[in-house]
Enzyme design. Sequence first.
Site, short mmCIF file in Angstrom:
data_model
loop_
_atom_site.label_atom_id
_atom_site.label_comp_id
_atom_site.label_asym_id
_atom_site.label_seq_id
_atom_site.Cartn_x
_atom_site.Cartn_y
_atom_site.Cartn_z
N HIS A 1 6.71 4.53 12.32
CA HIS A 1 6.66 4.43 10.86
C HIS A 1 7.65 5.46 10.32
CE1 HIS A 1 4.11 3.86 7.06
NE2 HIS A 1 4.93 4.86 6.74
N ARG B 1 0.83 -1.21 0.00
CA ARG B 1 0.00 0.00 0.00
C ARG B 1 0.86 1.25 0.00
NH1 ARG B 1 -0.78 4.76 2.60
NH2 ARG B 1 -0.34 3.73 4.60
N ASP B 2 1.52 1.53 1.09
CA ASP B 2 2.33 2.75 1.19
C ASP B 2 3.52 2.71 0.23
OD1 ASP B 2 2.98 5.23 2.18
OD2 ASP B 2 4.06 4.47 3.90
N CYS C 1 5.19 9.64 0.27
CA CYS C 1 3.84 10.18 0.36
C CYS C 1 3.55 11.13 -0.79
CB CYS C 1 3.66 10.91 1.69
SG CYS C 1 2.02 11.64 1.89
N HIS D 1 10.38 7.07 7.63
CA HIS D 1 10.95 7.22 6.29
C HIS D 1 12.44 7.52 6.42
CE1 HIS D 1 7.18 7.59 3.65
NE2 HIS D 1 6.79 7.17 4.83
#
Length: 330
Positions: free
Chosen positions: A233, A41-42, A266, A235
């Site tokens: 989460h 998904r991400d 994102c 990055h």
Amino acid sequence: MRLDVTALGNEWAKVSGPAGCTTIPHQGLPKRVKIVEVGPRDGLQNETFIVPTSCKVEFINRLSQTGLQSIEVTSFVSPKWVPQMADHTKVFSEIEKKPGISYPVLVPNTKGLEAAIGAGVKEIAIFGAASESFSQKNINCSIAESLNRFQSVVDIAKSNDIRIRGYVSCVCGCPYEGPIEPTAVAKVAKQMYDMGCYEISLGDTIGIGTPGSMRGVLEEVLKVIPPEVVAVHCHDTYGQALSNILTALEMGIATVDASVAGLGGCPYAKGASGNVATEDVVYMLHGMSIETGIDLRKLVLTAEYICHVLNRTTSSKAGLALSGVQNKQG
């Protein structure tokens, strides 16, 4: 060149953790960490190449064979906003769902939830932000308005025995506002927890965090919700993701989001590079004698598969090193 796990032999043992070197368990760290794999998904949502549904299904099925306990598979969002996720219902319906693995999906509103319920989804994720500017850019409303909207999503999900996970974006910094006050993060996290989210994932959306800022965020968040319901989460924009995860572990956090091959970014956060690579996280954890239940070899093979589909090189340092072992053998 395809990674031949059998051919790695003793060379693999030299680089894959306790089997090849002496590791000393770190006092005060969790004995076991749950990895939430967000690659399907991400990881894929910001790819310009529309991945065929069959490849997404194969990708997820391969991830299901690695020992992962949670795999976020898609987003029930309008294809107008995220074209990559237009096949959400088909993907969720066609994947092989193995016992003991959760397959959550992201939902932006009640319409997305209704579609998810129709597809048989058992766990969803909702999302908010600690930054007012990011909330406006991302979902066109204030933080307070977004949480009010999601209350109805949570209520419907709970009435259908669906578990809810919550994401808080921009916990260390915002592409529009800059640094974010940790108290603002804690406020949103507490509201999501009180709404009924069983777990709150704190997202360093643009990867600007450092161990210092991550510690500051967690100190505030852990004043209002317990560590067992918190995930991180991270990055890796500035190369700080593993350091930030280690800081979280030292503070009692035992759930980490990651994306195989470091896929992701994102679409509403300029400059946000990929998520921390799952392979790198697993390699680090196994090197500290922290259990994950994940087979690193199978994970690397799965990363190789999706990178071939995307025609790109993995962003995982561990994945590159392990592939290099094979290349040296010829």
